[in-house]
Scaffold this motif. Sequence first.
Motif, PDB file in Angstrom:
ATOM      1  N   GLY A  23      37.447  37.831  60.798  1.00 10.05           N
ATOM      2  CA  GLY A  23      38.267  36.631  60.915  1.00 10.05           C
ATOM      3  C   GLY A  23      38.387  35.874  59.601  1.00 10.05           C
ATOM      4  N   ASN A  29      43.721  37.876  58.660  1.00 13.02           N
ATOM      5  CA  ASN A  29      44.140  36.605  59.240  1.00 13.02           C
ATOM      6  C   ASN A  29      45.662  36.489  59.224  1.00 13.02           C
ATOM      7  OD1 ASN A  29      43.875  33.717  60.098  1.00 13.02           O
ATOM      8  ND2 ASN A  29      44.764  33.425  58.070  1.00 13.02           N
ATOM      9  N   GLU A  30      46.269  36.918  58.135  1.00 14.91           N
ATOM     10  CA  GLU A  30      47.731  36.853  58.043  1.00 14.91           C
ATOM     11  C   GLU A  30      48.381  37.729  59.123  1.00 14.91           C
ATOM     12  OE1 GLU A  30      51.336  37.701  54.874  1.00 14.91           O
ATOM     13  OE2 GLU A  30      49.297  37.483  54.113  1.00 14.91           O
ATOM     14  N   GLU A  33      47.966  35.852  62.423  1.00 16.08           N
ATOM     15  CA  GLU A  33      48.866  34.706  62.524  1.00 16.08           C
ATOM     16  C   GLU A  33      50.290  35.130  62.866  1.00 16.08           C
ATOM     17  OE1 GLU A  33      48.306  32.671  58.784  1.00 16.08           O
ATOM     18  OE2 GLU A  33      46.776  31.364  59.665  1.00 16.08           O
ATOM     19  N   TYR A  39      46.008  35.098  68.456  1.00 16.73           N
ATOM     20  CA  TYR A  39      45.309  33.815  68.497  1.00 16.73           C
ATOM     21  C   TYR A  39      45.662  33.002  69.747  1.00 16.73           C
ATOM     22  CZ  TYR A  39      43.775  34.284  63.609  1.00 16.73           C
ATOM     23  OH  TYR A  39      43.180  34.691  62.434  1.00 16.73           O
ATOM     24  N   LYS A  40      46.239  33.648  70.740  1.00 15.35           N
ATOM     25  CA  LYS A  40      46.724  32.926  71.921  1.00 15.35           C
ATOM     26  C   LYS A  40      45.944  33.321  73.181  1.00 15.35           C
ATOM     27  CE  LYS A  40      50.938  31.723  69.855  1.00 15.35           C
ATOM     28  NZ  LYS A  40      51.116  32.647  68.805  1.00 15.35           N
ATOM     29  N   PHE A  90      37.568  35.374  67.950  1.00 13.25           N
ATOM     30  CA  PHE A  90      38.222  34.169  67.429  1.00 13.25           C
ATOM     31  C   PHE A  90      37.536  32.887  67.914  1.00 13.25           C
ATOM     32  CE2 PHE A  90      41.789  37.329  68.018  1.00 13.25           C
ATOM     33  CZ  PHE A  90      41.729  37.789  66.725  1.00 13.25           C
ATOM     34  N   ALA A 100      38.816  31.400  58.979  1.00 19.46           N
ATOM     35  CA  ALA A 100      38.706  31.690  60.410  1.00 19.46           C
ATOM     36  C   ALA A 100      38.580  30.435  61.274  1.00 19.46           C
ATOM     37  CB  ALA A 100      37.500  32.591  60.652  1.00 19.46           C
ATOM     38  N   LYS A 101      38.113  29.347  60.717  1.00 21.13           N
ATOM     39  CA  LYS A 101      37.819  28.138  61.486  1.00 21.13           C
ATOM     40  C   LYS A 101      39.061  27.622  62.212  1.00 21.13           C
ATOM     41  CE  LYS A 101      35.873  23.549  61.211  1.00 21.13           C
ATOM     42  NZ  LYS A 101      35.423  22.474  60.361  1.00 21.13           N
ATOM     43  N   LYS A 103      40.915  29.022  64.474  1.00 20.45           N
ATOM     44  CA  LYS A 103      41.959  29.992  64.824  1.00 20.45           C
ATOM     45  C   LYS A 103      41.597  30.671  66.139  1.00 20.45           C
ATOM     46  CE  LYS A 103      43.970  29.692  60.655  1.00 20.45           C
ATOM     47  NZ  LYS A 103      43.776  30.556  59.539  1.00 20.45           N
ATOM     48  N   GLY A 104      42.477  30.608  67.103  1.00 25.43           N
ATOM     49  CA  GLY A 104      42.249  31.268  68.375  1.00 25.43           C
ATOM     50  C   GLY A 104      41.295  30.514  69.277  1.00 25.43           C
TER      51      GLY A 104
END
Length: 139
Positions: A23, A29-30, A33, A39-40, A90, A100-101, A103-104
């Motif tokens: 993460g 991460n890109e 995203e 991340y959902k 996540f 990572a903080k 996210k998700g």
Amino acid sequence: KSPEFDLYAVNYKTPFHTFTHTGQNPWLNEIAERHPSAYKVEINAETAEKKGIKNGDMVWIETKEGHRVKGKVKVTECVQPEVVAIGGCFGHWARGKPIAKGKGTNFDTLLELDLKHVDPISLNIETTVRVKATKVDRS
């Protein structure tokens, strides 16, 4: 069984993240995203409609024991109507992981860690939990 807690929260793995270590990788991460659901919190379209939840809404996913997490919804046909699916790895909160903080959603927060929720032979924790999904009140 409580009719209020009508869903099962399940965890799934994305093919581009491993455990929680990746993460913090800016390239991965890109990808996450830009991914439609990494991340959902995934909710079935029929279930979302019944609950008045739309794509992009923020929801609380909560257990009977009071554990809860917040996540952004991805309405999909890729999960069963009685399931909410949360990507693993996540929901980081540590300041030492700035990429990572935040996210998700942190799936593990929903799990109980006690002997009642552990397999007596392997000592693996139960990884599916009954939950309810409610839209975050924006007022």
